[in-house]
Design an enzyme around this catalytic site. Structure first.
Site, PDB file in Angstrom:
ATOM      1  N   HIS A 199     -60.561 -30.729  66.189  1.00 33.59           N
ATOM      2  CA  HIS A 199     -61.516 -30.949  65.096  1.00 33.59           C
ATOM      3  C   HIS A 199     -62.959 -30.614  65.482  1.00 33.59           C
ATOM      4  O   HIS A 199     -63.866 -30.839  64.699  1.00 33.59           O
ATOM      5  CB  HIS A 199     -61.417 -32.416  64.650  1.00 33.59           C
ATOM      6  CG  HIS A 199     -62.101 -32.728  63.369  1.00 33.59           C
ATOM      7  ND1 HIS A 199     -61.876 -32.027  62.198  1.00 33.59           N
ATOM      8  CD2 HIS A 199     -63.022 -33.684  63.052  1.00 33.59           C
ATOM      9  CE1 HIS A 199     -62.620 -32.526  61.231  1.00 33.59           C
ATOM     10  NE2 HIS A 199     -63.328 -33.531  61.720  1.00 33.59           N
ATOM     11  N   TRP A 200     -63.156 -30.075  66.678  1.00 32.46           N
ATOM     12  CA  TRP A 200     -64.516 -29.922  67.206  1.00 32.46           C
ATOM     13  C   TRP A 200     -64.718 -28.500  67.715  1.00 32.46           C
ATOM     14  O   TRP A 200     -65.034 -28.291  68.882  1.00 32.46           O
ATOM     15  CB  TRP A 200     -64.721 -30.935  68.327  1.00 32.46           C
ATOM     16  CG  TRP A 200     -66.025 -31.646  68.273  1.00 32.46           C
ATOM     17  CD1 TRP A 200     -66.929 -31.682  67.264  1.00 32.46           C
ATOM     18  CD2 TRP A 200     -66.579 -32.463  69.319  1.00 32.46           C
ATOM     19  NE1 TRP A 200     -68.002 -32.467  67.588  1.00 32.46           N
ATOM     20  CE2 TRP A 200     -67.804 -32.963  68.851  1.00 32.46           C
ATOM     21  CE3 TRP A 200     -66.136 -32.825  70.591  1.00 32.46           C
ATOM     22  CZ2 TRP A 200     -68.616 -33.792  69.617  1.00 32.46           C
ATOM     23  CZ3 TRP A 200     -66.946 -33.661  71.346  1.00 32.46           C
ATOM     24  CH2 TRP A 200     -68.161 -34.136  70.870  1.00 32.46           C
TER      25      TRP A 200
END
Length: 283
Positions: A263-264
């Site tokens: 998610h990053w």
């Protein structure tokens, strides 16, 4: 090569705009004519610096002025309970830009920050140059993954029961390879989270007040600015099919998917991300 520090770029700006009436913290780096505004996500302890410290130097070295905005209710910005959430965060950004005399900027947002960037494009399109969104954008629920996702359940659980144990549980699925998360990063995030407990309770109250995140899917055809959508193939917080929905709906959008990425994206694949986005902005 630049060596931007958090302390050296830190400033506070008093903003009165819409429902915003307080001090907004900003890291302001570089002095280029073109400006890039970066919006962080919604995890407990999140900040502009923690989300984008692997990116700011590259953008400054490329000639941009970079603003990392702590949204109201996060990190060093003032506490708030808000019904509009994305709308309030966009109002804060507009107020910061107005105070700094910035009429137009490129918007980059991760997760909740993607929704903030999209809300800027909806409410203040004249202030948005190009749009970059990673793992977020607020276009409804997934059709492939039960909602809320395991990541969002852990995130909301961490807000309600903040502890190092729960933070580690969330971070373990936040990125593809949790072994890359250093103890320094984890401890820093924990300290940041516990330093402002009012932000945690206010976020939960804002969730209740807002009734959930807004859905801008019906507005996608009106967002005509050049847009890059970036996703992690292995994102366990916001599923990839939402990125495809944005791609289908926006007139001038492209999608880049990183494999072995959670998610990053801007942190997990920082060098590739920086080059990808800088090339996009330079077109």
């Amino acid at each position: 090569m630049s060596a931007i520090t958090e302390a050296g770029s830190s400033k506070f700006i008093d903003v009165t705009e819409g429902e915003i009436n307080g001090s907004i913290h900003v890291n302001d780096a570089g002095n280029g004519d073109e400006v890039v505004v970066m919006f962080h996500g919604s995890g407990p302890g999140a900040s502009g610096w923690s989300n984008f410290h692997r990116n700011v130097d590259a953008f400054v070295d490329a000639g941009y002025r970079v603003l990392l905005i702590d949204s109201p209710g996060f990190n060093k910005s003032y506490p708030i309970v808000t019904k509009s959430r994305d709308g309030a965060y966009a109002q804060a950004a507009k107020g910061v830009m107005d105070k700094l005399g910035i009429k137009r900027a490129h918007m980059i947002g991760n997760s909740m920050g993607g929704a903030t960037a999209m809300r800027m494009a909806v409410d203040y399109p004249e202030m948005v140059g190009k749009l970059v969104m990673m793992g977020g954008g607020s276009v409804g629920g997934s059709t492939t993954t039960p909602m809320p996702t395991e990541g969002l359940k852990l995130l909301q659980g961490l807000y309600r029961n903040p502890s190092m144990e729960n933070l580690r549980k969330m971070l373990d699925i936040f990125v593809y390879a949790p072994s890359t998360l250093t103890e320094e990063l984890i401890n820093g995030r924990f300290e940041n989270m516990m330093r402002r407990p009012e932000h945690l309770t206010n976020f939960v109250e804002s969730l209740k007040a807002s009734g959930g995140r807004a859905n801008y899917a019906h507005l996608l055809p009106t967002l005509t600015m050049p847009t890059m959508i970036i996703w992690g193939r292995d994102d366990r917080f916001v599923p990839l099919d939402l990125g495809l929905r944005m791609l289908w709906g926006m007139p001038d959008a492209e999608l880049h998917v990183f494999s072995k990425c959670g998610h990053w994206a801007q942190w997990e694949h920082a060098d590739k991300f920086n080059q990808l986005v800088l090339n996009f902005l330079a077109r």
